[in-house]
Scaffold this motif. Structure first.
Motif, PDB file in Angstrom:
ATOM      1  N   ILE A  57       0.476  -1.306   0.185  1.00  0.00           N
ATOM      2  CA  ILE A  57      -0.054  -0.107  -0.213  1.00  0.00           C
ATOM      3  C   ILE A  57       0.618   1.193   0.288  1.00  0.00           C
ATOM      4  O   ILE A  57       0.661   2.193  -0.386  1.00  0.00           O
ATOM      5  CB  ILE A  57      -1.011   0.074   1.367  1.00  0.00           C
ATOM      6  N   VAL A  58       2.258   1.637   0.832  1.00  0.00           N
ATOM      7  CA  VAL A  58       2.202   2.164   1.282  1.00  0.00           C
ATOM      8  C   VAL A  58       3.090   2.671  -0.681  1.00  0.00           C
ATOM      9  O   VAL A  58       3.678   3.755  -1.105  1.00  0.00           O
ATOM     10  CB  VAL A  58       3.699   2.137   1.934  1.00  0.00           C
ATOM     11  N   GLY A  77       1.454   4.254  -2.780  1.00  0.00           N
ATOM     12  CA  GLY A  77       1.158   5.743  -2.817  1.00  0.00           C
ATOM     13  C   GLY A  77       1.643   6.936  -3.278  1.00  0.00           C
ATOM     14  O   GLY A  77       0.520   7.624  -4.274  1.00  0.00           O
ATOM     15  N   ARG A  83      -3.758   2.671  -8.924  1.00  0.00           N
ATOM     16  CA  ARG A  83      -3.484   1.318  -8.268  1.00  0.00           C
ATOM     17  C   ARG A  83      -2.813   0.238  -8.685  1.00  0.00           C
ATOM     18  O   ARG A  83      -3.541  -0.036  -9.463  1.00  0.00           O
ATOM     19  CB  ARG A  83      -4.698   1.433  -7.576  1.00  0.00           C
ATOM     20  N   ASN A 114       6.338   6.004   7.561  1.00  0.00           N
ATOM     21  CA  ASN A 114       4.948   6.081   7.706  1.00  0.00           C
ATOM     22  C   ASN A 114       4.493   6.079   8.982  1.00  0.00           C
ATOM     23  O   ASN A 114       3.947   5.215   9.327  1.00  0.00           O
ATOM     24  CB  ASN A 114       4.740   5.366   6.873  1.00  0.00           C
TER      25      ASN A 114
END
Length: 1559
Positions: free
Chosen positions: A109-110, A113, A118, A370
């Motif tokens: 996901i990171v 980003g 996506r 993060n």
């Protein structure tokens, strides 16, 4: 899924940022397969989805269809049989796998980003893998518990496929030059290893057990425990997840809410935890130590070694868990620091530069910068840390409990072999042994609980200080120094505290002794109007106790204050120094709040330090005591000398023979018995006679092997068969000592001092033998026990012993003899069985019991006696003198050879026969014993159960509402008791208490809020300056903030002091008030209250309940209010920082509520069970110590050991369940706390990024969220403790509702003549009396007139109302009709104090108080010495007292135990003579005095009291033949009322028949 099918182009078209498996940047790099399909990153990821989808498709149907049809036919009780090899390893690997997968999802996901669209393939396969991993472990668990191993094939395929696909991915990464600097490369490598290991585990299971591909799988049996329906403690048998979260306790805690927990509910202990198992383990360790160091096998060092050898491994495990948990604890401050730091910079993830195979990669540093990632990591770290911590606690406590059981068993086995001299010579008292069991074993258990702290605390402190130094530099060391310097002060306070506690204990023991005496003699105190004297005596001791309670409270409050104030002081000093000294220092919120969390972590080990050190010291002392005890002398027989009598011997007609015996009690001392040559003929009655102290009892014990033999031999005939001893003699159960003793069989032995078990009358008589109704009835009859049994509330099922009914000496003796008669042994030893019996009972016992039951059965009987009139019955006589045998032989032999001795016996026999004629036949002493007993039992049964259980008694009715209301009661907090407790504090203290607590917590929040503002402002100013690129960076002005911060901190410290003092002060005030009002109420309560309330119950209010209120409630109250307010303030702060949090709070709060509600009920029941199972264990120890010779004579060691193991196990299982329940609660509360942290972190990060929340407030919110998880379970635990402790307040309040006697009179003191009653005229008019308004009258319409100076005798059968008649004069009973007029004044109008102080009475049971003789005769200190001597002379005691050291000031022990029964009665007479009143009442006062003394007394009373009115209630009718008037009563009515001469002349008079029978 169309991406998998070579990603058809139609899939990719869509709006911007649309979800696509491979992303849709528009360029076709994602779908580029020019270099081969496997070089496309997206395709490799798609390939990785395949195994997971396969597993989910295969297993879901199987999981849902269920297992019923295929389950193998092994019937085990629990679905917890975990038998596949590598079971725990699989769970651990699965947990690690899940964690790595979460990291992989987060990484995907990171890294995704930063791109425009996506890329699902970066995290979707990991998500699927996560689901599959969970499914795999659920699937596996079901296969294992339902024992259907064929299905393992699905998992085998899954692990193989997952391993292959992951390996392909890893290889491709290597080919394309992805290295260790990229996080995804590391994660993939880890996953390859994990899948490989899980595959290996699976193959191992199939290989070892020959499952799946083999035809015949290996047979395995479930462990014994799981086949046993009684084992309900499943902790050792469940899987890792259930072990860690105590999931198996759920059903137990739910059922506890439905019905109360008892021993049946908690079942048996698993075999590995039973006392026997642990004892064997400990003993092996001891043996190993013995072999290693033969010199001092029982020294305290070798005991420590043995303990470590036996129980060291679980302790190591516990310590490992503890250190892991402590290290994980530091994740909190570090993550807070990271989150606040990243949020301060806007959480801008550095754009990854690396793009390989069409996707971005990030390094671990970029990943950890993060804030959301850190929040999730913090959540996992907290879950793991709490799980480890609770596991560490559980393992340590379980080890401690096992150790306690083993040591108690070891001590018990030692007791069984102790030499008798140790006990009798006072080297080892029963009290010391009981202390060893009750206190020292618990000290060792506590030491083992706290042991892991010894290793974990230094680690925690060192790591904490290093981290602080890393964050704050040199100023951190100053703050840490404050904490460390104050640690010795805390230790000092802790030692002072334990000293204060010790002195409080001494005073409270003294107060209890006085209270006990006061309650035992309450009837006398009321009759003599001495309540105030004893009341003030108890109050005086209570004052001393209060003084030491004050110092206890003071040190407690200092300790509480230091706990709260040290962190504040450390934080204050650190930050002020940090801000002012180090100019260029980083003073940002991330540093500040991480430091605060670190300080909180650092403080806890330093608080624990003092208790750990104290516990270690106590444990060292306990082991020293234990080693002394274990090395004390044992009993034993030398093998070579003791031999059996062969039937061929000339001895065959003798049961036992001693030749040339010298015996002693102590090895050094002179022989107590010398030149002993005796023979005891088989199947005959042998009598041993001699003067007091000539060694008769010692001879019996010497024959039994209890004395130490200096020289000589003891031979036993070997005819006793083991079947007769009623014991199974399996060789495994025997200890070496037992096998030696087999030379003599079981001997039924009745000792001189009767020894009874704490059991029913029937169990005391049968004494572990099978019940035979016919024999039992015969024995009861022979010992004339039936009338006594009839009086007992539950007949022969009545519990006797330590508590309950105390039997009289004669009754105890007869039960002890009955036990010896009942046994089926060949040999019976009776040591002076007639000493406490009157002549009729003795004769009956001799004829029916000894001659009929024993001698006719051809049993060998040895009888020690003083009653020489039975000598003609003896077959063989042994006469002793001064430890030697004077003569042995038959009576005829002695008559021929020792004429002098025979003549001496003859005169004595004559005298004893005359005694027989004198004694009455109708009303003997036994009847008196029985009336006494009946009075004790009078309406007791109704109130035998403790008043506290009134609401908890579940009546066995079909009425569901009733049951549900009771259960509702159990779930409710006793708020009313809490209100009573607080209201007792008074109008001033209560507001102070509440306000100071609220203020303190407000200030605490203000301190942290101030810090948040300070650091945020410092940070924002710094960033502004950096943005403007100002080279001339001006220093931020810290002084303004530091002043406010310092003021707030100082205020906080002051308030900490105020609250800690307020709580303890409240406690002192309440305890003082409650005790004094309780004492006032009890001492003024009517006599009826004491007759219907068991003494133990009242004493418990004064002991246990007062102790709870004195010492425990204030501390619990403080802890409860602190943890509750901390939780509330923390939640308030988080909600203020991020209002969104409130939405998540609702479900969490509901969960919390239900968890605490269920836990409190279970916890209370388990706590009570733990306490109640301890009592039988301790009483079993004291019983064994007292009855050691009897148990050994009967050869019952094995049975008693078995009993001990049962008691120990039931106590241990209760303790283990209590521990498991506490862990159950704590794990759940900690997990809820972790959820609070996660939610708080996510919401505050989000609102900081989008709503411009300052980073300082984020730090504040997170620091408080961490605190919640710490204090939530404290809150619930304290709530549960508080509930148990408030029970004490409730019970005391119950007693405070007792109605007092009406002490006021209608006449004032001026209206009563000073010397009333001066003449002693008594008029009784139509008097009717009853004991209570709802009972039948005991006197009905009695009329009588007694002239001044008359001597009146009252007689009648038992229960005719004689004693009630005497009590009516003192208004001790309820007069509901008629009146008594003394010297013209109606006694109902007099104040009670006046009335009772002007009359004298002697009661039938003599009561003496501890103190001096002077105090016993005249506690009011009104008389001169000459008056006291005169009274003693009248009572025939002058010569006795003269001979005592100190004369009148000689000491009387508790209950007057240092005087005989008769002497006590005479002292009571003297006490009455001292009060020179004109009316004198004697209530059966001469029952325990011998005839000669009684005759003298009668004469003295007639002369000394010539001018006084004397009312005698007679037992032996001949004592009132000289009276002026005789009253004969029957059933509360006067039958005859005339002069004795007149009544004797009437032939049909009842009085005449009494006198006739008395001759």
């Amino acid at each position: 899924m169309c991406a998998v099918a070579e990603a058809a182009p139609g899939c990719a078209q869509g709006p911007a940022m649309a979800l696509a498996f491979c992303g849709d940047e528009g360029n076709s790099t994602a779908y580029n397969v020019d270099h081969g399909v496997l070089n496309n990153g997206c395709f490799v990821d798609a390939l990785n989805v395949v195994p997971h989808v396969f597993l989910l498709f295969i297993t879901f149907p199987i999981l849902f269809i269920g297992w019923g049809s295929q389950s193998s036919k092994v019937h085990i009780h629990h679905s917890t049989w975990l038998h596949f090899p590598g079971h725990n390893l699989r769970w651990i690997l699965t947990f690690i796998l899940l964690f790595v997968l979460v990291c992989e999802i987060a990484e995907g996901i990171v890294s995704d980003g930063v791109s425009e669209s996506r890329h699902l393939h970066l995290y979707m396969p990991a998500g699927m893998a996560f689901l599959a991993a969970i499914t795999s472990v659920v699937y596996y668990h079901n296969i294992e518990t339902s024992n259907f191993p064929k299905l393992l094939i699905a998992l085998l395929f899954y692990w193989t496929l997952a391993f292959i696909t992951k390996t392909i991915k890893f290889v491709k990464f290597c080919d394309n030059g992805v290295g260790f600097s990229q996080l995804r490369f590391c994660l993939t490598g880890l996953l390859v290893i994990l899948y490989g290991m899980l595959l290996a585990v699976e193959i191992n299971v199939i290989r070892v057990r020959r499952y799946v591909f083999f035809k015949t799988p290996k047979e395995v049996k479930p462990p014994e425990d799981l086949q046993d329906l009684g084992v309900r403690f499943l902790q050792p048998f469940v899987n890792l997840l259930s072990k860690g979260t105590y999931w198996w306790m759920n059903t137990f805690i739910k059922t506890a809410h439905k019905k109360p927990i008892d021993l049946k509910t908690i079942g048996k202990l698993p075999i590995a935890m039973r006392a026997l198992t642990n004892y064997i383990r400990l003993n092996e360790a001891f043996e190993a130590q013995k072999n290693r160091r033969s010199s001092s096998p029982q020294g305290s060092r070798s005991i420590w070694r043995a303990l470590c050898c036996a129980f060291g491994r679980p302790l190591l495990l516990s310590s490992t868990f503890r250190i892991l948990a402590d290290l994980l604890g530091f994740a909190g401050p570090l993550c807070i620091s990271g989150i606040v730091h990243n949020v301060g910079k806007g959480n801008n993830t550095i754009r990854p530069q690396t793009k390989i195979i069409g996707v971005f990669f990030i390094s671990s540093q970029e990943f950890l910068s993060n804030a959301y990632v850190l929040a999730v990591l913090l959540f996992f770290a907290l879950l793991l840390q709490r799980t480890f911590l609770q596991a560490s606690y559980y393992v340590a406590i379980e080890t401690g409990i096992n150790l306690r059981g083993a040591i108690q068993t070891k001590i018990y086995n030692k007791i069984m072999q102790l030499s008798t001299s140790n006990m009798s010579m006072g080297e080892m008292t029963a009290g010391q042994i009981c202390n060893l069991v009750a206190i020292d074993t618990n000290q060792l258990m506590w030491f083992f609980f706290l042991c892991p702290n010894l290793w974990a605390m230094p680690v925690q402190i060192i790591v904490g200080v290093l981290l602080l130094y890393y964050l704050l530099g040199i100023s951190a060391l100053i703050g840490a120094a404050v904490i460390i310097v104050l640690a010795p002060v805390q230790y000092f306070v802790a030692t002072k505290l334990s000293q204060a506690q010790r002195s409080t204990l001494e005073y409270s023991n003294e107060r209890l002794k006085k209270t006990n005496e006061m309650l035992r003699g309450i009837k006398l105190l009321k009759l003599y109007a001495w309540e105030h004297i004893f009341h003030s005596s108890v109050e005086e001791t209570r004052q001393k106790e209060m003084t030491s309670l004050k110092s206890f409270a003071l040190y407690t409050s200092i300790s509480i204050f230091m706990n709260a104030a040290i962190p504040i002081a450390a934080v204050l000093i650190t930050f002020v120094v940090h801000a002012h000294l180090t100019r260029k220092a980083d003073f940002s919120p991330s540093v500040a709040f991480a430091s605060i969390s670190l300080f909180h972590i650092l403080v806890s080990p330093l608080f624990l330090l003092s208790s750990v050190v104290r516990s270690t010291v106590k444990a060292l002392v306990s082991v020293q005591k234990l080693s002394e005890f274990l090395s004390s002398e044992e009993i034993g027989e030398e093998h070579d000398k003791s031999s059996e009598l062969r039937s061929a011997d000339n001895h065959s007609k003798y049961q036992a023979v001693i030749t040339n015996g010298f015996f002693t009690w102590t090895p050094e001392g002179p022989p107590a018995l010398s030149n002993i040559d005796i023979r005891i003929p088989q199947g005959q009655l042998t009598m041993i006679v001699g003067q007091v102290g000539c060694g008769k009892s010692s001879l019996l014990l010497a024959i039994l092997g209890e004395m130490q033999k200096i020289s000589g031999n003891i031979f036993w005939s070997s005819c006793t068969s083991d079947s007769e001893t009623g014991e199974d003699v399996s060789p495994e159960k025997e200890s070496p000592v037992d096998t030696e003793f087999r030379k003599r069989g079981s001997v039924a032995y009745a000792s001189q001092k009767p020894w009874l078990l704490n059991a029913t009358v029937e169990e005391n008589i049968t004494f572990e033998s099978p019940f035979n109704k016919q024999r039992y009835k015969a024995v009861i009859d022979a010992c004339s026990l039936q009338p006594d049994i009839d009086i007992l509330p539950h007949g022969d099922q009545t519990q006797i012993g330590e508590r309950g009914i105390n039997l009289s000496g004669g009754q105890r003796q007869r039960i002890s003899v009955a036990r010896a008669l009942y046994q089926q042994t060949n040999v019976v030893f009776l040591d002076d069985p007639f000493s406490a019996l009157d002549i009729h009972l003795s004769d009956h016992l001799m004829q029916e019991g000894i001659l009929k039951m024993l001698r006719e059965d051809k049993r060998t009987i040895v009888l020690v006696t003083h009653k020489l009139q039975y000598l003609p019955h003896a077959d063989w006589i042994i006469a002793m003198k001064d430890g030697n045998i004077q003569r042995e032989g038959t009576l005829k032999d002695i008559q021929k050879s020792e004429t002098e001795l025979f003549e001496h016996w003859k005169t004595l026999m004559n005298r004893q026969d005359q005694e027989l004629e004198k004694e009455t036949i109708i009303e003997s002493k036994t009847v008196l014993e029985r009336t006494n007993l009946r009075r004790t039992m009078y309406s007791r049964e109704a109130l035998l159960k403790d008043d506290e259980e009134d609401e908890e008694e579940v009546t066995e009715s079909d009425d569901e509402d009733n049951l549900s209301s009771v259960l509702h009661q159990r779930a409710k907090m006793p708020w009313s008791a809490c209100g009573k407790y607080l209201s007792a504090a008074g109008i001033l203290l209560l507001p102070l208490l509440v306000l100071s607590q609220l203020l303190k917590h407000t200030i605490m929040v203000a301190i942290d809020y101030c810090l948040a503002l300070w650091t945020s402002d410092a940070l924002s100013e710094k960033t502004e300056l950096q943005l403007k690129n100002c080279s001339s960076y001006q220093d931020f002005n810290h002084s303004r903030y530091s002043k406010v911060f310092s003021i707030l901190c100082c205020l906080g410290i002051v308030l900490c002091l105020v609250t800690s003092i307020a709580v303890e002060w409240t406690g002192l005030k309440v305890t003082k008030k409650l005790h004094s009002s309780l004492l006032n109420k009890i001492i003024l309560a009517p006599m009826r209250f004491f007759e219907t309330t068991p003494l133990g119950s009242i004493l418990n209010r004064f002991s246990a309940d007062c102790n709870t209120i004195d010492q425990h409630i204030p501390a619990t109250l403080e802890c409860l209010s602190r943890s509750t307010l901390l939780c509330v303030s923390a939640l308030a702060v988080i909600s203020y920082v991020t209002p969104m949090f409130l939405i998540a709070l609702v479900p969490l709060a509901i969960m919390c509520y239900f968890i605490q509600k269920y836990f409190r009920v279970a916890s209370r029941d388990l706590q009570q069970l733990d306490d109640s199972t301890q009592l039988p264990l301790l009483s079993h120890f004291s019983e064994t110590v007292e009855g050691l010779t009897t148990i050994r004579a009967f050869r019952y060691e094995a049975k008693f050991r078995q009993k001990l193991l049962e008691y120990t196990d039931s106590n241990n299982i209760a303790s283990l369940f209590l521990t498991a329940a506490n862990r159950w609660l704590e794990v759940r509360m900690e997990y809820i706390g972790a959820c609070v942290v996660l939610i708080a972190a996510v919401t505050s990060i989000t609102s900081c990024l989008y709503n411009e929340l300052s980073s300082g407030l984020v730090g504040l919110g997170l620091t408080y969220a961490l605190m919640v998880s710490n204090y939530l379970n404290w809150m619930v635990r304290n709530l549960a403790d508080m509930e148990i402790q408030l029970g004490a307040v409730k019970r005391i309040n119950g007693l405070l509702k007792t109605e007092a006697e009406n002490y006021e009179g209608l006449l004032s003191s001026s209206q009563i003549p000073q010397n009333w009653p001066d003449r002693g005229e008594i008029q009784i008019q139509n008097l009717s009396v009853r004991y209570d308004s709802n009972l039948k009258p005991v006197l009905k319409h009695v009329n009588a007139h007694i002239s001044p100076g008359q001597k009146i005798g009252i007689c009648g059968r038992t229960g005719s109302g004689k004693s009630s008649f005497s009590l009516a004069f003192f208004r001790m009973v309820d007069t509901f009709e008629g009146r008594i007029i003394i010297d013209g004044i109606d006694i109902a109008k007099l104040p009670l104090q006046t009335l009772r102080s002007r009359l004298s009475i002697i009661l039938q049971d003599p009561i003496l108080f501890s103190g001096t003789i002077r105090f016993n005769l005249d506690p009011e200190k009104k008389c001169t010495d000459s008056m006291l001597w005169e009274a003693l002379e009248i009572a025939q005691l002058k010569h006795v007292v003269k001979a005592l050291p100190g004369g009148l000031d000689a000491i009387v022990t508790e209950g007057g135990e240092n005087f005989s029964q008769g002497q006590r009665q005479l002292f009571c007479l003297a006490r009455a003579f001292v009060r020179k009143t004109s009316i004198f009442i004697m209530d059966e006062a001469t029952a325990s005095i011998d005839m000669a003394t009684e005759n003298i007394l009668q004469k003295v009373v007639m002369t000394a009291f010539a001018d006084r009115t004397v009312v005698t209630i007679a037992h032996r009718v001949h004592t009132i033949l000289n009276a002026d008037l005789v009253i004969v009563m029957k059933r509360g009515v006067i039958l005859e009322y005339d002069k004795p001469e007149v009544l004797l002349e009437q032939e049909d008079s009842v009085f005449a028949s009494f006198v006739q029978a008395d001759k």
